[in-house]
Design an enzyme around this catalytic site. Sequence first.
Site, PDB file in Angstrom:
ATOM      1  CB  THR A  97     -26.811  11.270   1.318  1.00 56.80           C
ATOM      2  OG1 THR A  97     -27.863  12.189   1.580  1.00 56.80           O
ATOM      3  CG2 THR A  97     -25.561  11.850   1.957  1.00 56.80           C
ATOM      4  CG  ASP A  98     -30.726  14.210  -1.207  1.00 56.88           C
ATOM      5  OD1 ASP A  98     -30.439  13.850  -0.035  1.00 56.88           O
ATOM      6  OD2 ASP A  98     -31.901  14.408  -1.569  1.00 56.88           O
ATOM      7  CD  GLU A  99     -29.664  14.112   4.607  1.00 58.21           C
ATOM      8  OE1 GLU A  99     -29.224  14.712   5.599  1.00 58.21           O
ATOM      9  OE2 GLU A  99     -30.483  13.176   4.696  1.00 58.21           O
ATOM     10  CE  LYS A 143     -22.724   8.768   2.931  1.00 57.45           C
ATOM     11  NZ  LYS A 143     -22.369   7.307   2.908  1.00 57.45           N
ATOM     12  CE1 TYR A 161     -25.361  10.082   6.701  1.00 61.19           C
ATOM     13  CE2 TYR A 161     -26.942  11.717   5.908  1.00 61.19           C
ATOM     14  CZ  TYR A 161     -26.306  10.491   5.779  1.00 61.19           C
ATOM     15  OH  TYR A 161     -26.605   9.676   4.707  1.00 61.19           O
TER      16      TYR A 161
END
Length: 356
Positions: A132-134, A162, A158
């Site tokens: 993810t970009d998060e 990741k 989260y």
Amino acid sequence: MILVTGGAGFIGSNFVLDWLSASDEPVVNLDKLTYAGNPANFASLSGDARHIFVQGDICDRALIASLLQQHRPRAIVHFAAESHVDRSIHGPGDFIRTNVDGTFSLLEATRAYLAGLTDTDKAAFRFLHVSTDEVFGSLGPDDAPFSETTPYAPNSPYSASKAASDHLVRAWHHTYGLPVVTGNCSNNYGPLQFPEKLIPLIIANALAGKPLPIYGDGQQVRDWLYVGDHCSALRRVLEAGRLGETYNIGGWNEKANIDVVHTLCALLDELAPRERSYSELITFVTDRPGHDRRYAIDARKAERELGWRPAETFETGMRKTVQWYLDHQDWVRQIQSGDYMQWIDRNYSQRTGAAE
Ligand code: NAD
Ligand code: TYD
């Protein structure tokens, strides 16, 4: 054949369906069937010998070892994860277990499997890690979008889990020569998304005449990508991504949450009209703790190296999505079981709200 993990979830099931509509290469689909995994997502593959579903946990290394020995895949596409930021705030343990320990177990099982392959098979093998970009944290309003060299700065349980999994994948390449590639993608939307995430939650609530909850001031920005475009990007990364590299995948589609919700209301007003506009249901509620303000992806590397660009615009993708949810209200109703209602109560009952 390929081994997909998490293929009963939102993106994984779209990937499996797209894959088998474009090729006859079989898929072993390993999924634990947590609350987010739903066999109804691939009901259309019932009786199709190209799809082998296995219910199991990516933390179970013995199971993975036996699946690899039995099916001898040429690639692993790793989607399985706990994926919802709000749930990670309420209970981070499952996120560390699946996203960190689970990825570790998959990497170790893959390393053992590769040791037994011929040099040719080893060279052809790919471990595609879906991320993810998060992991990059939050951008200011004038910051350049995330590129592949943006430093990691995850802010939620989260995104931290990741980020940890991305680091493990990177290290297994660097140290053990595991043939990995990673995609860091922006927010996806489209058919089969579990109605805890913003877009399907707003559609489901609107159709039920319930409040449409907007966290904080609704000015948080996400870069939205139609799920089919994410799947096509992943197929390209698998085919042509360079080993050990990461690819940022995004929709060139930055939108503030409040604008996304207004777009959904306007589409629903057109496609499922009621007496008053759905936008009357918009309600501002207490913000998410640590809420990232802005995500945006610079997807030029994927375009340059893989020739990939999204096919859908925000307008075409949102229209398809709203129509899909209107046509599949049974799918949503089936999910809205006791567990789901408990989550809704847990996440929203403490938030105070005011209508727009
Ligand atoms: P999802 O929550 O809809 O699906 C996750 C799937 O993984 C479910 O089917 C679940 O049953 C399965 N799973 C969970 N724990 C497992 C375990 N221990 N063993 C085996 N299976 C397990 O998630 P999604 O939105 O489809 O996301 C898929 C992947 O893409 C995730 O890795 C996520 O981090 C990443 N991603 C998602 C988005 C997005 O906008 N949804 C954007 C970028 C990246
Ligand atoms: P979400 O779909 O949970 O994805 P993520 O947190 O991974 O970006 O949320 C998208 C945005 O919408 C995020 O800024 C949080 C916001 N949001 C709301 O305003 N209300 C809601 O009820 C939900 C679920 C999310």
